[in-house]
Design a protein around this motif. Structure first.
Motif, PDB file in Angstrom:
ATOM      1  N   GLU A   1      15.581  19.268  34.296  1.00  9.04           N
ATOM      2  CA  GLU A   1      17.027  19.047  34.225  1.00  9.04           C
ATOM      3  C   GLU A   1      17.540  18.370  35.495  1.00  9.04           C
ATOM      4  OE1 GLU A   1      19.056  19.372  31.715  1.00  9.04           O
ATOM      5  OE2 GLU A   1      17.681  20.378  30.350  1.00  9.04           O
ATOM      6  N   LEU A   2      16.997  18.760  36.636  1.00 12.71           N
ATOM      7  CA  LEU A   2      17.411  18.135  37.902  1.00 12.71           C
ATOM      8  C   LEU A   2      16.977  16.676  37.957  1.00 12.71           C
ATOM      9  CD1 LEU A   2      16.683  21.033  40.421  1.00 12.71           C
ATOM     10  CD2 LEU A   2      18.916  20.253  39.577  1.00 12.71           C
ATOM     11  N   ILE A   3      15.768  16.392  37.495  1.00  6.64           N
ATOM     12  CA  ILE A   3      15.286  15.011  37.468  1.00  6.64           C
ATOM     13  C   ILE A   3      16.122  14.173  36.500  1.00  6.64           C
ATOM     14  CG2 ILE A   3      13.335  13.532  36.815  1.00  6.64           C
ATOM     15  CD1 ILE A   3      11.503  15.795  37.897  1.00  6.64           C
ATOM     16  N   ALA A   4      16.563  14.796  35.394  1.00  4.07           N
ATOM     17  CA  ALA A   4      17.359  14.077  34.390  1.00  4.07           C
ATOM     18  C   ALA A   4      18.734  13.683  34.924  1.00  4.07           C
ATOM     19  CB  ALA A   4      17.509  14.925  33.133  1.00  4.07           C
ATOM     20  N   LEU A   5      19.153  14.290  36.022  1.00  2.00           N
ATOM     21  CA  LEU A   5      20.449  13.943  36.613  1.00  2.00           C
ATOM     22  C   LEU A   5      20.418  12.611  37.356  1.00  2.00           C
ATOM     23  CD1 LEU A   5      21.569  17.426  37.999  1.00  2.00           C
ATOM     24  CD2 LEU A   5      22.407  16.248  35.951  1.00  2.00           C
TER      25      LEU A   5
ATOM     26  N   GLY B   1      16.411  16.400  30.002  1.00  2.00           N
ATOM     27  CA  GLY B   1      15.758  17.263  30.977  1.00  2.00           C
ATOM     28  C   GLY B   1      14.729  18.193  30.367  1.00  2.00           C
ATOM     29  N   SER B   2      14.984  18.638  29.152  1.00  2.00           N
ATOM     30  CA  SER B   2      14.026  19.539  28.506  1.00  2.00           C
ATOM     31  C   SER B   2      12.694  18.834  28.251  1.00  2.00           C
ATOM     32  CB  SER B   2      14.600  20.075  27.195  1.00  2.00           C
ATOM     33  OG  SER B   2      14.953  19.009  26.333  1.00  2.00           O
ATOM     34  N   ILE B   3      12.754  17.552  27.907  1.00  2.00           N
ATOM     35  CA  ILE B   3      11.527  16.783  27.682  1.00  2.00           C
ATOM     36  C   ILE B   3      10.783  16.591  28.995  1.00  2.00           C
ATOM     37  CG2 ILE B   3      10.582  14.569  26.881  1.00  2.00           C
ATOM     38  CD1 ILE B   3      11.797  16.301  24.649  1.00  2.00           C
ATOM     39  N   ILE B   4      11.528  16.252  30.046  1.00  2.86           N
ATOM     40  CA  ILE B   4      10.900  16.090  31.359  1.00  2.86           C
ATOM     41  C   ILE B   4      10.272  17.408  31.801  1.00  2.86           C
ATOM     42  CG2 ILE B   4      11.315  15.548  33.793  1.00  2.86           C
ATOM     43  CD1 ILE B   4      13.619  13.714  32.808  1.00  2.86           C
ATOM     44  N   GLY B   5      10.968  18.510  31.565  1.00  2.68           N
ATOM     45  CA  GLY B   5      10.433  19.830  31.908  1.00  2.68           C
ATOM     46  C   GLY B   5       9.145  20.134  31.171  1.00  2.68           C
TER      47      GLY B   5
END
Length: 117
Positions: free
Chosen positions: A16-20, A28-32
């Motif tokens: 979620e932080l990277i998605a920002l 963010g859920s996918i990145i997580g």
């Protein structure tokens, strides 16, 4: 069990932080999930250590669909007015997912088979 939840939700938080990051259009859920997959693949996280929490979350997955289902009720009037485009888009996307998944499987299967020979 808290440590297991911490690992899973820590990966979600990192995603979620990277998605920002501005301009990044991946949820963010996918990145997580990708972060967790990378940690599992590199054996930073042992799969058996988070398995009980994963089984619990999967077993209770229906619970996580309640809030979106309730929120969907707020839009019944829009859904009723646009049922045809929604239905067509759903059927086309299902078909595309099946075709792309099948073709990708065939491609990867042939590639793996040729590397073994």
């Amino acid at each position: 069990m808290a440590k297991q939840f911490g690992i899973i939700f820590g990966c979600l938080l990192a995603g979620e932080l990277i998605a920002l990051i501005p301009g990044l259009s991946i949820p963010g859920s996918i990145i997580g999930m990708l972060i967790l997959t990378a940690l599992l693949e590199r054996k930073v996280v042992n799969a058996s250590s988070i398995a009980p929490v994963c089984k619990f979350l999967i077993k209770n997955m229906a619970f996580f669909f309640v809030p979106p289902g309730v929120a969907l009720m707020l839009y019944f009037d829009i859904i009723a007015a646009e049922w045809l485009p929604i239905t067509v888009a759903t059927l086309v996307s299902i078909f595309l997912v099946i075709v792309v998944t099948g073709r990708l499987h065939q491609f990867l299967h042939k590639r793996i088979k040729s590397h073994r020979s």
